[in-house]
Design a protein around this motif. Structure first.
Motif, PDB file in Angstrom:
ATOM      1  N   PHE A 183     -30.297  16.893-121.193  1.00  0.00           N
ATOM      2  CA  PHE A 183     -30.559  17.829-122.375  1.00  0.00           C
ATOM      3  C   PHE A 183     -29.934  16.990-123.515  1.00  0.00           C
ATOM      4  N   GLU A 184     -30.661  16.698-124.414  1.00  0.00           N
ATOM      5  CA  GLU A 184     -30.237  16.186-125.847  1.00  0.00           C
ATOM      6  C   GLU A 184     -29.362  17.126-126.292  1.00  0.00           C
ATOM      7  N   VAL A 185     -27.976  16.540-126.862  1.00  0.00           N
ATOM      8  CA  VAL A 185     -27.236  17.479-127.602  1.00  0.00           C
ATOM      9  C   VAL A 185     -26.978  16.902-129.009  1.00  0.00           C
ATOM     10  N   THR A 186     -26.714  17.814-130.107  1.00  0.00           N
ATOM     11  CA  THR A 186     -26.237  17.122-131.209  1.00  0.00           C
ATOM     12  C   THR A 186     -25.148  18.380-131.780  1.00  0.00           C
ATOM     13  N   PRO A 187     -24.484  17.872-132.926  1.00  0.00           N
ATOM     14  CA  PRO A 187     -23.622  18.915-133.551  1.00  0.00           C
ATOM     15  C   PRO A 187     -24.087  20.115-133.973  1.00  0.00           C
ATOM     16  N   ASP A 188     -25.605  20.083-133.871  1.00  0.00           N
ATOM     17  CA  ASP A 188     -26.379  21.435-134.188  1.00  0.00           C
ATOM     18  C   ASP A 188     -26.372  22.267-133.232  1.00  0.00           C
ATOM     19  N   VAL A 189     -25.995  21.884-132.019  1.00  0.00           N
ATOM     20  CA  VAL A 189     -26.145  22.930-130.917  1.00  0.00           C
ATOM     21  C   VAL A 189     -24.551  22.806-129.989  1.00  0.00           C
ATOM     22  N   LEU A 190     -24.373  24.004-129.331  1.00  0.00           N
ATOM     23  CA  LEU A 190     -23.360  23.813-128.310  1.00  0.00           C
ATOM     24  C   LEU A 190     -23.690  23.254-127.271  1.00  0.00           C
ATOM     25  N   ILE A 191     -22.579  22.670-126.860  1.00  0.00           N
ATOM     26  CA  ILE A 191     -22.748  21.507-125.616  1.00  0.00           C
ATOM     27  C   ILE A 191     -23.022  22.669-124.309  1.00  0.00           C
ATOM     28  N   PRO A 192     -23.978  22.539-123.522  1.00  0.00           N
ATOM     29  CA  PRO A 192     -24.050  23.555-122.234  1.00  0.00           C
ATOM     30  C   PRO A 192     -23.236  23.302-121.353  1.00  0.00           C
ATOM     31  N   ARG A 193     -22.510  24.464-120.862  1.00  0.00           N
ATOM     32  CA  ARG A 193     -21.305  24.616-119.877  1.00  0.00           C
ATOM     33  C   ARG A 193     -21.847  24.712-118.738  1.00  0.00           C
ATOM     34  N   PRO A 194     -21.175  24.300-117.539  1.00  0.00           N
ATOM     35  CA  PRO A 194     -21.627  24.621-116.096  1.00  0.00           C
ATOM     36  C   PRO A 194     -21.676  26.006-115.810  1.00  0.00           C
ATOM     37  N   GLU A 195     -20.834  26.850-116.375  1.00  0.00           N
ATOM     38  CA  GLU A 195     -20.766  28.508-115.850  1.00  0.00           C
ATOM     39  C   GLU A 195     -22.069  28.920-116.532  1.00  0.00           C
ATOM     40  N   THR A 196     -22.794  28.403-117.485  1.00  0.00           N
ATOM     41  CA  THR A 196     -24.033  29.166-117.864  1.00  0.00           C
ATOM     42  C   THR A 196     -25.114  28.750-116.709  1.00  0.00           C
ATOM     43  N   GLU A 197     -24.778  27.626-115.892  1.00  0.00           N
ATOM     44  CA  GLU A 197     -25.912  27.576-114.766  1.00  0.00           C
ATOM     45  C   GLU A 197     -26.028  28.655-114.077  1.00  0.00           C
ATOM     46  N   LEU A 198     -24.767  29.345-113.708  1.00  0.00           N
ATOM     47  CA  LEU A 198     -24.804  30.689-112.851  1.00  0.00           C
ATOM     48  C   LEU A 198     -25.540  31.740-113.452  1.00  0.00           C
ATOM     49  N   LEU A 199     -25.556  31.863-114.785  1.00  0.00           N
ATOM     50  CA  LEU A 199     -26.386  33.020-115.554  1.00  0.00           C
ATOM     51  C   LEU A 199     -27.802  32.704-115.155  1.00  0.00           C
ATOM     52  N   VAL A 200     -28.275  31.176-115.364  1.00  0.00           N
ATOM     53  CA  VAL A 200     -29.535  31.005-115.216  1.00  0.00           C
ATOM     54  C   VAL A 200     -30.075  31.392-113.408  1.00  0.00           C
ATOM     55  N   GLU A 201     -29.198  30.753-112.747  1.00  0.00           N
ATOM     56  CA  GLU A 201     -29.235  31.172-111.220  1.00  0.00           C
ATOM     57  C   GLU A 201     -29.591  32.481-111.063  1.00  0.00           C
ATOM     58  N   ALA A 202     -28.632  33.375-111.643  1.00  0.00           N
ATOM     59  CA  ALA A 202     -28.992  35.028-111.209  1.00  0.00           C
ATOM     60  C   ALA A 202     -30.182  35.526-111.982  1.00  0.00           C
TER      61      ALA A 202
END
Length: 311
Positions: free
Chosen positions: A88-107
């Motif tokens: 995923f492209e990231v710039t200062p306009d967006v938060l950096i995706p965190r590993p814990e958010t993967e658990l939300l997607v998984e759920a």
């Protein structure tokens, strides 16, 4: 940087400098910067460690190490972060995706598959309306289930849902045009179709039948932002961090805005901050739309996500 002879020596010198500069994960940062300038990753990087350090990349590597030493997140320097196995492209306009958010997607993927095995909302299927009664979710024809991500940011959640569940109709909204531009590029990069909309929380989806609602909203109490790590405090977008006085303003507002939808979603999932799980679960319970409220811990055992489900 001294006249290092090998890639391994460049890694060691950069790691030492970043450690002295107070950076978190200095070795990981040095490796990511090296992989970026060398154009290699994974096994290829480790195989190259004994190779001579290319003079052609010295200036770019030194510039990256200097920026990282000043506190800039390495993901913004290299312009990328992996999420759920995808770049995923990231710039200062967006938060950096965190590993814990993967658990939300998984759920969301797991419970979504349980509720709609084929990714389709069938005729006559109903949900609870705002008054607690039955409300038809469609006009008598089968349709793809609709999943909405509020606060799209880089698109990590919505793009991943679209990639992992291609039968779903995935939409995402954000109040920042710049963030949506990044999310749109990530959807294209990962070969997914996501309906991105500009606006505040649920407002862009008023009147839209929504089966799944997911959000990783701003949840840091405003007065706590000054005490965050410099990488977050000084570089990540404040609008994506500040959740109001107690960090819960976005959750309250989304609960209020559910009336914009024809019926509440049967599955709702939120990411939240440390110590907020009980309060967010109480907000969902008070709304009265879901028969189950589930709390999910992150890998450190901290309650990190709250889900509401109507079976």
């Amino acid at each position: 940087m001294s006249e290092v002879k090998s890639i391994r020596e460049a890694f060691a010198e950069a790691s030492s400098f970043l450690s002295r500069s107070g950076c978190n994960e200095p070795q990981r940062s040095a490796q990511l910067l090296l992989e970026h300038v060398l154009g290699v990753s994974g096994a290829a990087y480790y195989m190259a460690l004994a190779d001579p350090f290319p003079a052609a990349v010295k200036e770019a590597f030194e510039a990256g190490v200097t920026r990282r030493g000043a506190g800039e997140p390495v993901q913004y320097i290299i312009g990328e972060q992996e999420f759920y196995g995808r770049p995923f492209e990231v710039t200062p306009d967006v938060l950096i995706p965190r590993p814990e958010t993967e658990l939300l997607v998984e759920a969301i993927l797991r419970y979504g598959a349980e509720l709609w095995p084929n990714g389709v909302v069938t005729p006559g299927e109903a949900a609870l309306d705002s008054a607690g009664g039955a409300a038809a979710r469609n006009g008598g024809a089968a349709r793809p289930l609709a999943a909405v991500d509020i606060g799209a940011g880089s698109g990590a959640i919505s793009v991943t849902l679209a990639a992992e569940a291609p039968a779903w109709r995935v939409c995402a909204g954000d109040i920042s045009p710049a963030a949506l531009a990044v999310a749109e590029r990530n959807a294209l990069r990962n070969g997914t179709a996501v309906d991105f909309r500009l606006g505040d929380l649920l407002e862009p989806f008023a009147g839209m039948e929504t089966d799944i609602l997911v959000s990783n909203p701003p949840y840091i109490p405003g007065e706590d932002i000054a005490g965050l790590q410099r990488e977050v405090r000084d570089h990540e977008p404040r609008t994506a961090l500040d959740g109001g006085a107690d960090g819960l303003d976005p959750y309250r507002r989304m609960m209020e805005q559910l009336t914009l939808l024809p019926a509440p979603p049967r599955l709702i999932g939120f990411e939240l901050g440390f110590g907020q799980a009980e309060q967010v679960a109480a907000l969902l319970a008070a709304a009265g739309h879901w028969t189950e409220i589930i709390t999910i811990n992150d890998l450190a055992g901290i309650p990190r996500h709250v889900l509401g489900i109507t079976r």
